[in-house]
Design a protein around this motif. Structure first.
Motif, PDB file in Angstrom:
ATOM      1  N   GLY A 124       0.748  -1.303   0.088  1.00 33.95           N
ATOM      2  CA  GLY A 124       0.066   0.081   0.302  1.00 33.95           C
ATOM      3  C   GLY A 124       0.756   1.367   0.199  1.00 33.95           C
ATOM      4  N   GLY A 125       0.191   2.408  -0.681  1.00 33.25           N
ATOM      5  CA  GLY A 125       1.082   3.659  -0.718  1.00 33.25           C
ATOM      6  C   GLY A 125       2.416   3.630  -1.465  1.00 33.25           C
ATOM      7  N   CYS A 126       2.554   2.560  -2.211  1.00 28.58           N
ATOM      8  CA  CYS A 126       3.832   2.575  -3.124  1.00 28.58           C
ATOM      9  C   CYS A 126       3.528   2.742  -4.589  1.00 28.58           C
ATOM     10  N   PRO A 127       3.927   3.587  -5.335  1.00 29.96           N
ATOM     11  CA  PRO A 127       4.926   4.452  -5.081  1.00 29.96           C
ATOM     12  C   PRO A 127       4.444   5.835  -4.883  1.00 29.96           C
ATOM     13  N   LEU A 128       3.925   6.104  -3.910  1.00 31.77           N
ATOM     14  CA  LEU A 128       3.249   7.648  -3.741  1.00 31.77           C
ATOM     15  C   LEU A 128       4.128   8.522  -3.155  1.00 31.77           C
ATOM     16  N   LYS A 129       5.461   8.246  -2.806  1.00 34.94           N
ATOM     17  CA  LYS A 129       6.560   9.015  -2.353  1.00 34.94           C
ATOM     18  C   LYS A 129       7.793   8.560  -3.094  1.00 34.94           C
ATOM     19  N   ARG A 130       8.750   9.415  -2.865  1.00 31.95           N
ATOM     20  CA  ARG A 130      10.040   9.178  -3.688  1.00 31.95           C
ATOM     21  C   ARG A 130      11.145   8.270  -3.245  1.00 31.95           C
ATOM     22  N   ASN A 131      11.308   8.196  -1.783  1.00 29.62           N
ATOM     23  CA  ASN A 131      12.372   7.640  -1.394  1.00 29.62           C
ATOM     24  C   ASN A 131      11.766   6.650  -0.403  1.00 29.62           C
ATOM     25  N   TYR A 132      12.531   5.235  -0.550  1.00 29.10           N
ATOM     26  CA  TYR A 132      12.019   3.874   0.353  1.00 29.10           C
ATOM     27  C   TYR A 132      13.486   3.415   0.878  1.00 29.10           C
ATOM     28  N   GLN A 133      13.239   3.166   1.921  1.00 24.84           N
ATOM     29  CA  GLN A 133      14.412   2.629   2.787  1.00 24.84           C
ATOM     30  C   GLN A 133      14.235   0.954   2.914  1.00 24.84           C
ATOM     31  N   PHE A 134      15.528   0.270   3.047  1.00 23.97           N
ATOM     32  CA  PHE A 134      15.782  -1.170   3.091  1.00 23.97           C
ATOM     33  C   PHE A 134      16.812  -1.489   3.679  1.00 23.97           C
ATOM     34  N   SER A 135      17.226  -2.902   4.084  1.00 21.75           N
ATOM     35  CA  SER A 135      18.403  -3.327   4.610  1.00 21.75           C
ATOM     36  C   SER A 135      18.776  -4.340   3.704  1.00 21.75           C
ATOM     37  N   ILE A 136      20.152  -4.743   3.783  1.00 25.54           N
ATOM     38  CA  ILE A 136      20.770  -5.644   3.396  1.00 25.54           C
ATOM     39  C   ILE A 136      21.106  -6.560   4.431  1.00 25.54           C
ATOM     40  N   PRO A 137      20.392  -8.019   4.244  1.00 25.32           N
ATOM     41  CA  PRO A 137      20.845  -8.866   5.396  1.00 25.32           C
ATOM     42  C   PRO A 137      22.414  -8.992   5.387  1.00 25.32           C
ATOM     43  N   ALA A 138      22.515  -9.232   6.754  1.00 23.16           N
ATOM     44  CA  ALA A 138      24.228  -9.237   7.099  1.00 23.16           C
ATOM     45  C   ALA A 138      24.730 -10.531   6.616  1.00 23.16           C
ATOM     46  N   ASP A 139      24.133 -11.567   6.356  1.00 23.24           N
ATOM     47  CA  ASP A 139      24.525 -12.775   6.032  1.00 23.24           C
ATOM     48  C   ASP A 139      24.607 -12.996   4.444  1.00 23.24           C
ATOM     49  N   VAL A 140      24.079 -11.836   3.441  1.00 24.72           N
ATOM     50  CA  VAL A 140      24.348 -12.052   2.084  1.00 24.72           C
ATOM     51  C   VAL A 140      25.582 -12.181   1.680  1.00 24.72           C
ATOM     52  N   GLY A 178      20.194 -10.829   9.806  1.00 22.46           N
ATOM     53  CA  GLY A 178      20.598 -11.813   8.936  1.00 22.46           C
ATOM     54  C   GLY A 178      19.280 -12.406   8.289  1.00 22.46           C
ATOM     55  N   GLY A 179      19.360 -13.844   7.958  1.00 25.40           N
ATOM     56  CA  GLY A 179      18.018 -14.605   7.533  1.00 25.40           C
ATOM     57  C   GLY A 179      18.022 -14.612   5.923  1.00 25.40           C
ATOM     58  N   TRP A 180      19.228 -14.188   5.091  1.00 27.03           N
ATOM     59  CA  TRP A 180      19.112 -14.330   3.824  1.00 27.03           C
ATOM     60  C   TRP A 180      18.706 -15.739   3.219  1.00 27.03           C
ATOM     61  N   ALA A 181      18.946 -16.566   3.914  1.00 28.85           N
ATOM     62  CA  ALA A 181      18.478 -17.906   3.208  1.00 28.85           C
ATOM     63  C   ALA A 181      16.925 -18.192   3.263  1.00 28.85           C
ATOM     64  N   LYS A 182      16.412 -17.462   4.371  1.00 31.95           N
ATOM     65  CA  LYS A 182      14.924 -17.530   4.574  1.00 31.95           C
ATOM     66  C   LYS A 182      13.980 -16.711   3.493  1.00 31.95           C
ATOM     67  N   LYS A 183      14.627 -15.799   2.994  1.00 33.24           N
ATOM     68  CA  LYS A 183      13.821 -14.649   2.291  1.00 33.24           C
ATOM     69  C   LYS A 183      13.129 -15.330   1.279  1.00 33.24           C
ATOM     70  N   PRO A 184      11.732 -14.862   0.852  1.00 36.75           N
ATOM     71  CA  PRO A 184      11.119 -15.527  -0.198  1.00 36.75           C
ATOM     72  C   PRO A 184      11.444 -14.910  -1.436  1.00 36.75           C
ATOM     73  N   GLU A 185      10.920 -15.547  -2.559  1.00 33.01           N
ATOM     74  CA  GLU A 185      10.879 -15.188  -3.663  1.00 33.01           C
ATOM     75  C   GLU A 185      10.201 -13.803  -4.112  1.00 33.01           C
TER      76      GLU A 185
END
Length: 317
Positions: A124-140, A178-185
């Motif tokens: 919801g609400g995407c892309p109604l603004k311009r900037n979006y945050q996210f994190s890179i898992p530590a175990d990638v 972490g948790g890269w291995a459990k990230k969904p497609e």
């Protein structure tokens, strides 16, 4: 004699709506994607001025659109950014036709675009603004030429899937979640694969991952058809306590998701989501049964006639 306009103000309003609907769609501007004029690795002949167009409805341009062939070339496919595992990152969007928002995902491929794992889902609400945050898992794993992808399913208009991709290097890091291995497609829909999103609703991802930001009006619907595994666990954000939520989630429990897309990704700050008293509840104006990977579901329909002007004046540009 020229006919007299009974409602000149209405005519002007309709013209404005028409002009807004034919403006360009949305795309990533940072990090600069493959095919972008802002990508420093491209020649003028490599630039795609249709980057804001959706993927082909047949699925032939998945992943990343028709410019993904640049990935295997040099210097066109060289990285445009370097991100450390465990770091916080962001992407910026550009464009003029957001189709009343929708739902997006940020994802990452470390196998050359064969698979994309979800870093964060924005329901919801995407892309109604311009900037979006996210994190890179530590175990990638450290990866040269990883592929970062932004995907978007528009709320109103034709059932489409938008996707831009940027090439990045992932370097070793320390700390963070972490948790890269459990990230969904990443969700694939509206590209001839038997999975379709529901017009007029923000997509509630069947398997959004453990980092979800919610926004918009609170009207959600699961995609219909064979859309992959449904897994909306405690961290999916199901049951915020507002809006009409249909599909794989439940209507109880606070979960661990961030309600606001402006909030930092999960792992950057402690705490869990709570009911948002500022979000208006939506009326129950009828129900439409639909089928999905989980069987029959009930999708709350919006009041009759709310989409009339949009459907009349929507023009693909």
């Amino acid at each position: 004699m020229m006919p007299q306009l009974l409602y000149p103000g209405l005519t002007s309003l309709l013209f404005l709506l028409f002009a807004l609907q034919i403006s360009a769609h949305m795309m990533i501007s940072s990090p600069p994607p493959l095919g972008s004029s802002s990508n420093p690795n491209l020649r003028s002949s490599d630039i795609d001025y249709n980057l804001k167009d959706p993927l082909s409805p047949s699925g032939l341009t998945y992943p990343c659109g028709p410019n993904f062939d640049l990935y295997s070339l040099s210097p066109q496919g060289n990285p445009v950014a370097t991100w450390a595992a465990g770091s916080s990152q962001s992407f910026t969007l550009d464009g003029g036709a957001s189709h009343n928002g929708g739902s997006c995902q940020a994802s990452l491929s470390i196998d050359g675009g064969k698979s994309f794992k979800v870093l964060r889902s924005y329901e919801g609400g995407c892309p109604l603004k311009r900037n979006y945050q996210f994190s890179i898992p530590a175990d990638v794993p450290a990866t040269k030429k990883a592929v970062f992808a932004w995907t978007w399913f528009n709320q109103i208009g034709n059932r489409e899937m938008y996707m831009n991709c940027a090439v990045v290097d992932i370097t070793p890091g320390s700390g963070g979640k972490g948790g890269w291995a459990k990230k969904p497609e990443v969700l694939k829909a509206n590209i001839g694969n038997g999975c379709t999103t529901v017009e007029g609703f923000d997509v509630e991802f069947p398997n959004p991952g453990d980092d979800v930001a919610r926004g918009g009006e609170g009207n959600f619907a699961s995609p219909v058809g064979d859309c992959g595994t449904v897994n909306r666990g405690a961290d999916s954000g199901a049951g915020e306590g507002s809006g009409n939520t249909q599909g794989g989630g439940t209507d109880s429990g606070n979960g661990g998701a961030n309600q606001n897309p402006d909030s930092p990704p999960a792992g950057d700050s402690p705490g869990s989501s709570t009911t948002d008293p500022t979000r208006p509840s939506q009326p129950n104006s009828g129900a439409v049964p639909t089928t999905s990977a989980c069987g029959t579901k009930t999708v709350m329909a919006k009041p009759e006639g709310t989409m009339v002007f949009t459907r009349i004046f929507t023009v693909t540009w």
